[in-house]
Design an enzyme around this catalytic site. Structure first.
Site, short mmCIF file in Angstrom:
data_model
loop_
_atom_site.label_atom_id
_atom_site.label_comp_id
_atom_site.label_asym_id
_atom_site.label_seq_id
_atom_site.Cartn_x
_atom_site.Cartn_y
_atom_site.Cartn_z
N HIS A 166 -5.79 6.31 -2.96
CA HIS A 166 -4.98 5.17 -3.39
C HIS A 166 -5.70 4.38 -4.49
O HIS A 166 -5.10 4.01 -5.49
CB HIS A 166 -4.71 4.22 -2.21
CG HIS A 166 -3.85 4.79 -1.13
ND1 HIS A 166 -4.21 4.76 0.20
CD2 HIS A 166 -2.63 5.39 -1.17
CE1 HIS A 166 -3.25 5.32 0.93
NE2 HIS A 166 -2.28 5.71 0.12
N LYS B 17 7.57 3.81 11.94
CA LYS B 17 6.43 4.53 12.54
C LYS B 17 5.30 3.56 12.90
O LYS B 17 5.08 2.55 12.26
CB LYS B 17 5.95 5.66 11.62
CG LYS B 17 5.50 5.27 10.24
CD LYS B 17 5.16 6.52 9.40
CE LYS B 17 4.78 6.10 7.98
NZ LYS B 17 4.72 7.14 7.02
N ARG C 101 0.18 14.67 -4.59
CA ARG C 101 -1.02 15.50 -4.38
C ARG C 101 -0.62 16.96 -4.58
O ARG C 101 -0.66 17.47 -5.68
CB ARG C 101 -1.58 15.26 -2.97
CG ARG C 101 -2.23 13.89 -2.82
CD ARG C 101 -2.41 13.49 -1.39
NE ARG C 101 -1.12 13.44 -0.69
CZ ARG C 101 -0.87 12.80 0.42
NH1 ARG C 101 -1.85 12.20 1.06
NH2 ARG C 101 0.31 12.78 0.97
N SER D 89 -4.14 9.08 4.45
CA SER D 89 -4.50 8.14 5.51
C SER D 89 -4.41 8.83 6.88
O SER D 89 -5.25 8.62 7.74
CB SER D 89 -3.56 6.93 5.48
OG SER D 89 -3.63 6.28 4.24
O1 PNS Z 1 3.22 5.59 1.97
P1 PNS Z 1 4.60 6.03 2.37
O2 PNS Z 1 4.79 5.81 3.87
O3 PNS Z 1 4.91 7.44 1.95
O4 PNS Z 1 5.64 5.03 1.61
C1 PNS Z 1 7.03 5.17 1.75
C2 PNS Z 1 7.77 4.00 1.07
C3 PNS Z 1 7.26 2.67 1.60
C4 PNS Z 1 7.54 4.05 -0.42
C5 PNS Z 1 9.30 4.17 1.39
O5 PNS Z 1 9.45 4.38 2.75
C6 PNS Z 1 10.13 2.97 0.96
O6 PNS Z 1 10.28 2.69 -0.21
N1 PNS Z 1 10.70 2.24 1.94
C7 PNS Z 1 11.47 1.04 1.70
C8 PNS Z 1 12.94 1.21 2.08
C9 PNS Z 1 13.69 1.91 0.98
O7 PNS Z 1 13.78 1.44 -0.14
N2 PNS Z 1 14.22 3.09 1.32
C10 PNS Z 1 14.93 3.95 0.41
C11 PNS Z 1 13.96 4.81 -0.37
S1 PNS Z 1 14.81 6.04 -1.26
#
Ligand code: PNS
Length: 165
Positions: free
Chosen positions: A20, A44, A93, A131
């Site tokens: 990150h 989660k 990645r 993570s």
């Molecule tokens: O680190 P992660 O868990 O892969 O991040 C995922 C994240 C936070 C980027 C994604 O879950 C998100 O944007 N959630 C917010 C809700 C939202 O906008 N959902 C529609 C995404 S297409």
């Protein structure tokens, strides 16, 4: 990119890894301001609370100018628009990340066509770090030095191994 450009770097950051950090350093070279946004309304189970994750990220990013750490609720694109951001940064990645990231990027584009997702690749030394795996390795007694910033490692050891330092 545009003058006064703002990018959002969203994620769970549970916790922030050197992968990150690598992306933050790359991202801030492309825009004027980078906002690291930790999702609040997550289903989660997280190891660290959002406030703990914000505090850790702020501690390790303290020296980087124009980088802010905050949290968000609801749709990412709405948060981005509210902050005046036109760019969402995500790390990729391996090829396996691509499918999920493409889906999210296209959904976000459909919701707000004026916000562009930009994918960045961490340096190869960081490209296998996640993570999830860091937590698994430390829980099972493996060595994670060099994979997360030192303050994060200390907190992980405290939380997962009960170490007092
Ligand atoms: O680190 P992660 O868990 O892969 O991040 C995922 C994240 C936070 C980027 C994604 O879950 C998100 O944007 N959630 C917010 C809700 C939202 O906008 N959902 C529609 C995404 S297409």
């Amino acid at each position: 990119m545009a003058h006064n450009s703002i990018a959002i770097y969203p994620g769970s950051f549970d916790p922030m890894t050197n992968g990150h950090l690598d992306l933050v350093e790359r991202g801030i070279r492309l825009v004027d301001r980078l906002v690291i946004a930790i999702l609040r309304n997550e289903v989660k189970e997280a190891l660290f609370s959002v406030d703990e994750r914000i505090a850790m990220a702020r501690e390790v990013l303290g020296g980087i100018a124009n980088v802010e750490v905050t949290s968000f609720n609801g749709l990412l694109v709405d948060f981005a628009a509210q902050r005046g951001a036109t760019i969402i940064i995500r790390g990729i990645r391996a090829v396996s990340d691509y499918e999920y990231e493409l889906q999210m990027a296209l959904m976000n584009r459909r919701l707000r066509p004026d916000i562009e997702t930009v994918f960045l690749m961490a340096g190869e030394a960081h490209s296998f770090i996640s993570s999830r795996l860091v937590k698994e390795v430390i829980r099972l007694g493996g060595n994670i030095s060099g994979l997360v910033p030192r303050p994060v490692e200390v907190r992980l050891r405290r939380r997962l191994l009960g170490e007092q330092q």
